[in-house]
Motif scaffolding. Structure first.
Motif, PDB file in Angstrom:
ATOM      1  N   ASN A 129       0.818  -1.214   0.000  1.00 48.95           N
ATOM      2  CA  ASN A 129       0.000   0.000   0.000  1.00 48.95           C
ATOM      3  C   ASN A 129       0.853   1.265   0.000  1.00 48.95           C
ATOM      4  O   ASN A 129       0.322   2.364   0.168  1.00 48.95           O
ATOM      5  N   SER A 130       2.159   1.100  -0.178  1.00 47.54           N
ATOM      6  CA  SER A 130       3.078   2.246  -0.194  1.00 47.54           C
ATOM      7  C   SER A 130       3.706   2.428  -1.574  1.00 47.54           C
ATOM      8  O   SER A 130       4.690   3.147  -1.713  1.00 47.54           O
ATOM      9  N   LYS A 131       3.108   1.761  -2.575  1.00 44.78           N
ATOM     10  CA  LYS A 131       3.696   1.781  -3.912  1.00 44.78           C
ATOM     11  C   LYS A 131       2.902   2.653  -4.871  1.00 44.78           C
ATOM     12  O   LYS A 131       1.674   2.687  -4.836  1.00 44.78           O
ATOM     13  N   TYR A 132       3.635   3.340  -5.720  1.00 49.94           N
ATOM     14  CA  TYR A 132       3.037   4.074  -6.829  1.00 49.94           C
ATOM     15  C   TYR A 132       3.617   3.487  -8.110  1.00 49.94           C
ATOM     16  O   TYR A 132       4.831   3.481  -8.309  1.00 49.94           O
ATOM     17  N   GLN A 306      -3.279   3.363   6.903  1.00 51.51           N
ATOM     18  CA  GLN A 306      -1.879   3.403   7.281  1.00 51.51           C
ATOM     19  C   GLN A 306      -1.305   4.761   6.920  1.00 51.51           C
ATOM     20  O   GLN A 306      -1.739   5.401   5.964  1.00 51.51           O
ATOM     21  N   ASP A 307      -0.366   5.195   7.724  1.00 49.95           N
ATOM     22  CA  ASP A 307       0.303   6.463   7.502  1.00 49.95           C
ATOM     23  C   ASP A 307       1.756   6.205   7.113  1.00 49.95           C
ATOM     24  O   ASP A 307       2.240   5.081   7.229  1.00 49.95           O
ATOM     25  N   TYR A 308       2.447   7.254   6.682  1.00 47.96           N
ATOM     26  CA  TYR A 308       3.726   7.053   6.029  1.00 47.96           C
ATOM     27  C   TYR A 308       4.781   8.059   6.479  1.00 47.96           C
ATOM     28  O   TYR A 308       4.473   9.203   6.817  1.00 47.96           O
ATOM     29  N   PHE A 309       6.040   7.614   6.401  1.00 51.88           N
ATOM     30  CA  PHE A 309       7.181   8.518   6.399  1.00 51.88           C
ATOM     31  C   PHE A 309       7.616   8.672   4.944  1.00 51.88           C
ATOM     32  O   PHE A 309       7.710   7.695   4.201  1.00 51.88           O
ATOM     33  N   PHE A 373      -9.237  -0.470   2.153  1.00 50.69           N
ATOM     34  CA  PHE A 373      -8.315   0.644   2.303  1.00 50.69           C
ATOM     35  C   PHE A 373      -8.680   1.772   1.352  1.00 50.69           C
ATOM     36  O   PHE A 373      -9.307   1.561   0.313  1.00 50.69           O
ATOM     37  N   TYR A 374      -8.253   2.977   1.705  1.00 48.29           N
ATOM     38  CA  TYR A 374      -8.322   4.075   0.747  1.00 48.29           C
ATOM     39  C   TYR A 374      -7.434   3.729  -0.456  1.00 48.29           C
ATOM     40  O   TYR A 374      -6.429   3.024  -0.306  1.00 48.29           O
ATOM     41  N   PRO A 375      -7.749   4.274  -1.632  1.00 50.71           N
ATOM     42  CA  PRO A 375      -6.885   4.036  -2.799  1.00 50.71           C
ATOM     43  C   PRO A 375      -5.649   4.930  -2.762  1.00 50.71           C
ATOM     44  O   PRO A 375      -5.411   5.754  -3.652  1.00 50.71           O
ATOM     45  N   GLY A 376      -4.864   4.761  -1.707  1.00 45.03           N
ATOM     46  CA  GLY A 376      -3.713   5.646  -1.490  1.00 45.03           C
ATOM     47  C   GLY A 376      -2.616   5.502  -2.510  1.00 45.03           C
ATOM     48  O   GLY A 376      -1.743   6.374  -2.610  1.00 45.03           O
ATOM     49  N   THR A 377      -2.607   4.406  -3.284  1.00 41.22           N
ATOM     50  CA  THR A 377      -1.581   4.233  -4.298  1.00 41.22           C
ATOM     51  C   THR A 377      -1.936   4.929  -5.611  1.00 41.22           C
ATOM     52  O   THR A 377      -1.147   4.910  -6.554  1.00 41.22           O
ATOM     53  N   VAL A 378      -3.117   5.540  -5.670  1.00 40.76           N
ATOM     54  CA  VAL A 378      -3.552   6.252  -6.867  1.00 40.76           C
ATOM     55  C   VAL A 378      -3.134   7.717  -6.736  1.00 40.76           C
ATOM     56  O   VAL A 378      -3.407   8.367  -5.722  1.00 40.76           O
TER      57      VAL A 378
END
Length: 416
Positions: A129-132, A306-309, A373-378
């Motif tokens: 979920n941290s990939k673009y 999930q949150d990110y650095f 999950f939210y579509p955070g990779t978009v």
């Protein structure tokens, strides 16, 4: 702060020669690097945590200074955008978005901002979920799963024998609470700017709605599933089974604050709510937690977040960023981070094994396989999320208009 030092050496002529001097200049030492951090404020303890961490890091890494700005969640997204737009890019940011910045070429890759051992310790599902476009541009710091909370004393006092699991049961329980306790809001609906996308996703998800279709690469907002979910929430508002003005009520300082005072029967919460209650006057609340009520014929879901650095390229501090974040993920330092944040699901496999035994966090870890999950990779998700937050403020007055407006904004962002 002393940025650099120069040294001059004077060599005096001797042996009876006339007084003359030769000056030899030694090259300047490199200036200290100052890492600029903008970090999310999960709790009031985050400031003290980062102050201590920064001091320990500076002591262990001479020549690198750390400047930390801990920012409240409702403001952090806009603050980062403003800093970048004004040429004052931070080096490290901790918040809940990354894909748009990755698409714009602003971020270092994940393998450039922590060392290899740290990267291997991150839970694989979180890294996915941290990939673009197939490449990780962020490192997860923690995760959470959401749950439905209720005040056991209020529900039992109103004759509600079990917490509602369906929308019909939710309405019945709300009416019973209102009848027995006229001064208590049966349910608190947080559609304010802090996190309006969460109830939108949660209640829609309980009717089978999803934000994005990965097969068609399109947002799926203006659908009958979301319409029915918003219409259901509107029915609660219209019957005065919620607090007034949901569109102006935030999660934390609105709904949770009322729940801590015993003024709300049911509320949206998460893995971190119990810790928040103990620190904000709600330690005496006898609460229960479980799945969110869902529509008839549908199944319950939880929303995983999930949150990110993230490390930003603008200042060229890749090596220093990697040193700092690797330092933060050292076991003792990361344990301190999780404690200060207030009860979240760890992002690392090593910490996750320990957390499974925790009576509050453990059950949430087991819920993650059911999470959406939210579509955070978009890349367009941040713009879409902003549209949801904006239009949910008035959604209870016209659900169809809100959905149509959100869909149009999300589609426009997606085309870019």
């Amino acid at each position: 702060m002393k940025k650099f030092r120069t040294r001059k050496i004077a060599i005096a002529a001797a042996l009876g020669l006339a007084t003359s001097f030769a000056i030899a200049a030694v090259p300047s030492q490199a200036a200290d690097v100052t890492l600029k951090l903008v970090m999310a404020s999960y709790t009031d303890d985050m400031v003290n945590y980062y102050d201590g961490l920064a001091q320990d890091f500076e002591n262990a890494n001479p020549g690198i200074k750390v400047d930390v700005d801990v920012v409240a969640w409702p403001e952090i997204g806009q603050k980062v955008k403003t800093l970048i737009a004004s040429g004052q890019s931070p080096d490290i940011v901790n918040n809940d978005e990354f894909a748009g910045e990755a698409a714009a070429g602003l971020l270092y890759r994940a393998d450039q901002i922590v060392d290899a051992d740290t990267l291997k310790d991150i839970i694989p599902a979180f890294m996915d979920n941290s990939k673009y476009k197939g490449t990780a541009y962020a490192v997860p710091d923690l995760a959470s799963a959401r749950a439905f909370f209720w005040n056991k004393d209020i529900l039992s006092g109103a004759g509600v024998k079990k917490a509602p699991t369906t929308w019909d049961e939710m309405t019945a329980a709300s009416k019973a609470i209102k009848k027995k306790y006229p001064d208590v809001y049966p349910y608190c609906l947080p559609l304010g700017v802090e996190e309006a996308q969460m109830p939108f996703t949660t209640w829609g998800g309980g009717n089978g709605a999803r934000l994005y279709d990965a097969k068609t690469n399109k947002y799926t907002i203006n659908t009958k599933e979301y319409k029915a979910a918003l219409d259901y929430l509107k029915s609660l508002v219209d019957q005065k089974l919620t607090q007034p003005n949901p569109g102006k009520t935030n999660r934390t300082d609105g709904c949770w604050a009322l729940f801590a005072k015993g003024k709300v029967g049911m509320v949206d919460g998460g893995v971190f709510l119990p810790d928040w209650l103990t620190k904000n006057g709600g330690s005496d609340i006898d609460w229960g937690a479980g799945a969110f009520p869902h529509a008839a014929g549908k199944s319950d879901i939880t929303v995983g977040v999930q949150d990110y650095f993230k490390g930003y390229k603008a200042n060229g501090h890749q090596a220093e960023i990697q040193k700092f974040l690797t330092f933060l993920f050292q076991p003792d330092n990361y344990a301190g981070f999780l404690k200060a944040a207030g009860g979240f699901i760890p992002a690392t496999k090593s910490a996750g094994k320990i957390a499974e035994a925790d009576p509050i966090i453990g059950p949430y870890i087991k819920l993650l396989p059911k999470a959406i999950f939210y579509p955070g990779t978009v890349g367009s998700w941040q713009a879409c999320k902003s549209a949801i937050v904006t239009y949910m403020g008035n959604a209870m007055s016209n659900t169809a208009k809100a959905l149509s407006s959100i869909q149009a904004k999300c589609d426009a962002a997606n085309k870019k």
